[in-house]
Each structure stands twice: as C-alpha cells, then as structure tokens.
Design a protein around this motif. Sequence first.
Motif, PDB file in Angstrom:
ATOM      1  N   ILE A 119       0.835  -1.305   0.084  1.00  0.00           N
ATOM      2  CA  ILE A 119      -0.119   0.065   0.021  1.00  0.00           C
ATOM      3  C   ILE A 119       0.972   1.363   0.059  1.00  0.00           C
ATOM      4  O   ILE A 119       0.531   2.248  -0.601  1.00  0.00           O
ATOM      5  N   GLY A 120       2.069   1.136   0.611  1.00  0.00           N
ATOM      6  CA  GLY A 120       2.944   2.453   0.690  1.00  0.00           C
ATOM      7  C   GLY A 120       3.452   2.612  -0.606  1.00  0.00           C
ATOM      8  O   GLY A 120       3.680   4.029  -1.068  1.00  0.00           O
ATOM      9  N   ILE A 121       3.836   1.560  -1.370  1.00  0.00           N
ATOM     10  CA  ILE A 121       4.329   1.673  -2.751  1.00  0.00           C
ATOM     11  C   ILE A 121       3.117   2.273  -3.500  1.00  0.00           C
ATOM     12  O   ILE A 121       3.498   3.148  -4.509  1.00  0.00           O
ATOM     13  N   ILE A 122       2.147   1.781  -3.474  1.00  0.00           N
ATOM     14  CA  ILE A 122       0.896   2.253  -4.234  1.00  0.00           C
ATOM     15  C   ILE A 122       0.570   3.576  -4.048  1.00  0.00           C
ATOM     16  O   ILE A 122       0.103   4.417  -4.830  1.00  0.00           O
ATOM     17  N   GLU A 123       0.874   3.986  -2.910  1.00  0.00           N
ATOM     18  CA  GLU A 123       0.660   5.437  -2.459  1.00  0.00           C
ATOM     19  C   GLU A 123       1.649   6.367  -3.161  1.00  0.00           C
ATOM     20  O   GLU A 123       1.228   7.461  -3.621  1.00  0.00           O
ATOM     21  N   LYS A 124       2.842   5.930  -3.107  1.00  0.00           N
ATOM     22  CA  LYS A 124       4.046   6.724  -3.742  1.00  0.00           C
ATOM     23  C   LYS A 124       4.055   6.581  -5.509  1.00  0.00           C
ATOM     24  O   LYS A 124       4.426   7.626  -6.181  1.00  0.00           O
ATOM     25  N   PHE A 125       3.701   5.544  -5.707  1.00  0.00           N
ATOM     26  CA  PHE A 125       3.926   5.090  -7.240  1.00  0.00           C
ATOM     27  C   PHE A 125       2.878   4.406  -7.800  1.00  0.00           C
ATOM     28  O   PHE A 125       2.879   3.315  -8.103  1.00  0.00           O
ATOM     29  N   PRO A 126       1.661   4.937  -7.899  1.00  0.00           N
ATOM     30  CA  PRO A 126       0.324   4.227  -8.264  1.00  0.00           C
ATOM     31  C   PRO A 126       0.380   3.723  -9.657  1.00  0.00           C
ATOM     32  O   PRO A 126       0.069   2.814  -9.938  1.00  0.00           O
ATOM     33  N   ALA A 127       1.147   4.565 -10.479  1.00  0.00           N
ATOM     34  CA  ALA A 127       0.977   4.204 -12.008  1.00  0.00           C
ATOM     35  C   ALA A 127       2.063   2.868 -12.046  1.00  0.00           C
ATOM     36  O   ALA A 127       1.981   2.113 -13.013  1.00  0.00           O
ATOM     37  N   SER A 128       3.082   2.563 -11.410  1.00  0.00           N
ATOM     38  CA  SER A 128       3.916   1.424 -10.962  1.00  0.00           C
ATOM     39  C   SER A 128       2.753   0.273 -10.787  1.00  0.00           C
ATOM     40  O   SER A 128       3.215  -0.752 -11.371  1.00  0.00           O
ATOM     41  N   PHE A 129       1.840   0.434 -10.030  1.00  0.00           N
ATOM     42  CA  PHE A 129       1.104  -0.838  -9.550  1.00  0.00           C
ATOM     43  C   PHE A 129      -0.395  -1.120 -10.744  1.00  0.00           C
ATOM     44  O   PHE A 129      -0.397  -2.106 -11.186  1.00  0.00           O
ATOM     45  N   PHE A 130      -0.850  -0.032 -11.011  1.00  0.00           N
ATOM     46  CA  PHE A 130      -1.739   0.029 -12.044  1.00  0.00           C
ATOM     47  C   PHE A 130      -1.398   0.074 -13.782  1.00  0.00           C
ATOM     48  O   PHE A 130      -1.657   1.191 -14.245  1.00  0.00           O
ATOM     49  N   THR A 131      -0.844  -0.982 -13.996  1.00  0.00           N
ATOM     50  CA  THR A 131      -0.480  -0.957 -15.292  1.00  0.00           C
ATOM     51  C   THR A 131      -1.070  -1.626 -16.269  1.00  0.00           C
ATOM     52  O   THR A 131      -2.050  -2.698 -15.552  1.00  0.00           O
TER      53      THR A 131
END
Length: 372
Positions: A119-131
């Motif tokens: 969740i911390g990663i999605i918060e900072k790098f959302p575009a990296s998760f929603f590919t």
Amino acid sequence: MFRLAMKSLCLQCQCVTALPLNIRTCTTLSSSENQQTVKDLYDLSADVQKIRKFKGWVLHQSPAYTKEVAELLKDMGASGAIVAQILTGHPEAVLYHPGQMRTQRKLWMSVCPNQKELIGIIEKFPASFFTPSSHYDNQQNNITYFQTLNLNKRIITKLMASAPQNFSRPVEHNEVMVHTLQQVYQELGGEEANMKVWLQKLLSQNPFVLLKSSEVLRKNLLFLREKGFNTAELLQLLSKLRGFVTELNPDSMCQTMRYSQDTLGCSEERLRDIIVKCPALLYYPESILAERVKNLLSAGISISQILDTPTVLELTTQIVIYRIQQLRSRGYDVRTGNLAVLNGTKKDFEVSCGKLQLRRERPIFNPVAPLK
C-alpha cells in the motif's frame, strides 16, 4: 460551423490518444461526465475538482470501478484518507478492472514482504501498480529473472516501483544489460564473491541504468581508459557514478575535464585522482562547474582548498551559501578551515554544526585554577 466541428473532433481525438492502453481498449469516452463515478469519488473524499483540472478525461469514461477499487485498497490495509489520496493523484485507477487488480496484487506480493508495504508503494507510485494487463507476462518473466540473480526481494520491489519500464519490456533487454554490467565488473578486477552485493547496490541507487545502452557503457569506459584511468579507478568510477556513466558521452566528458584542469591548474595525473574522489567533474556541464567555482572563490575559498576537498563541487550554489553562513554564525571561518565540514547530507551538516556549537559554548578548563 465546419471549423468548429473539426476543432471539437480534434479535442476528442487528443483525449483518446492520451488514454493508457489498458483503458483505451476497455472503456468508452463520453461527452458528458459519468455521474456515478463523480458521486463515488465524492463519497470517498477524493478531490474531484483537482481531478477535473488535471485528468478530467477519467470522469468521462465508462465503465468505471470506483467502489470496487476502493474496497480492494481498503482490504489491503489502506485507510480512507490514503484511498482518497491515491484516487486523487491517480484517478485512472478507477478504470482498472477488479480482476486485473487482484492479479497485480498477487504478482507484487510475490516479492513484497506484506500488504502494508505494498500500500505504501501504491501510495507513492500508483502508476507502477496500475499497469496495462498486456504487461503482465513481461512483469512475471522479469521478476523470475531477477530472482534467479538472487537479488534481495526488497531490491526487486524497489525496481518495480521506481522504474516499472524495466518490467514492462521483454526480459531479454534486462538480461543483456545485467550481463554487460557483470562482465565489466569482472574485467575491471571486481571479485566475483562481491558481485551480487555490488549489482544490488548499483540497481538500488540507479534502477534506470537497465534502460540504457550497453554499447554506450563500454564506449565511455574505453574513453576513460584512454585518458589514463586504470582498472581499479574505473571500477571506483562505475560504482560511485551509480551507473550514470551510461548517460555521459566522450565529447562532454572531454570538455568538462579540460575545463577542470585549466581552472584548477593541475596535472592530468592529479586531475584523475580528483575525479575519482569527485566524479561530478565528469557529468556536470562546464557552465555549472564554472558557477560553483566562482561562488566558492567569491566566498574567500582558495583553489588549493578545492583541490584538497573537490567533493564540495557536488553541492549546489544555494546549499554552499547557506552552509557557509551557518558556519560563520558559529565562529567557523571556511577561508582558513577544512572544507570537509561543508560536505555531506543535510543531516550530516546539522551534526557538524551541532558539534561546532558545543565546542564554542564549552567553558575552557584551567587545570591550575583553585577549586572553590
């Protein structure tokens, strides 16, 4: 009327071409906003006005999965405030099919230690998760490849978060660059036992090095070798430059080295020693170095002091001016002192200033003074 219609059509085309691939094939662009999406975003406390201003096209898409995406984020441990922040900063997430999101979560959890960190990663790098879903196979293959290198899972997670391009492309591209880096490391005298640690450190400091050309890396190292750097020095430079040697070219390096030698008034041998200590002399343009040298000289600092502590040239003019003022207020004169006190991170400098302040406030002990 015809001109107005054409203008309207062009604007709609621009909106469509801006859509990510995974959205373009699954959603429909409408001339009016999707009121259900707007309502759901308001209910989740997302900043709809900000979304309208920067990514208004999202509000015109259908279908949207705002509630479903929010629920999945909450299931992973995100608070309501974090969900609102993610959807405000990356509203495209609401167009992400819940099934794709579950697949991505499973993929990321294969390298991520827990959902809280994810969740911390999605918060900072959302575009990296929603590919795009079309990237899934490449992502899986690249994760498997990096795992075969025995890289730390945290390093792989960091690579996926900060440089997702490394995972969206075919694994063969990464294989070529990693093999080149390993080969160069060994050719320059690096010990095989330390290669994994060296590679992990390099990739964590500069994950974008994998996107560069292996030919450029070898070309730049050859140039530096021709300038007299030995293998041990080249390995130091490759490590200290954190792979940024791939972003240089012989012409710019030659120009910068010529300027540095003329300005500092040193021999080629001394210049090589200085560059190994301060690789910034290779990659900063002449104009930036000239400004920094001029600023140091105007503060009363001599060329000989810069030669002794060349890393001071890595600091911006604003930082140097501020730190000199702070040191002066504590009674430290950089014109006669060691410039090493100027170096380091903000925290390092604050510690140095604290020590100077204590030294200044500490009373002088007189061993022959009578005790009261």
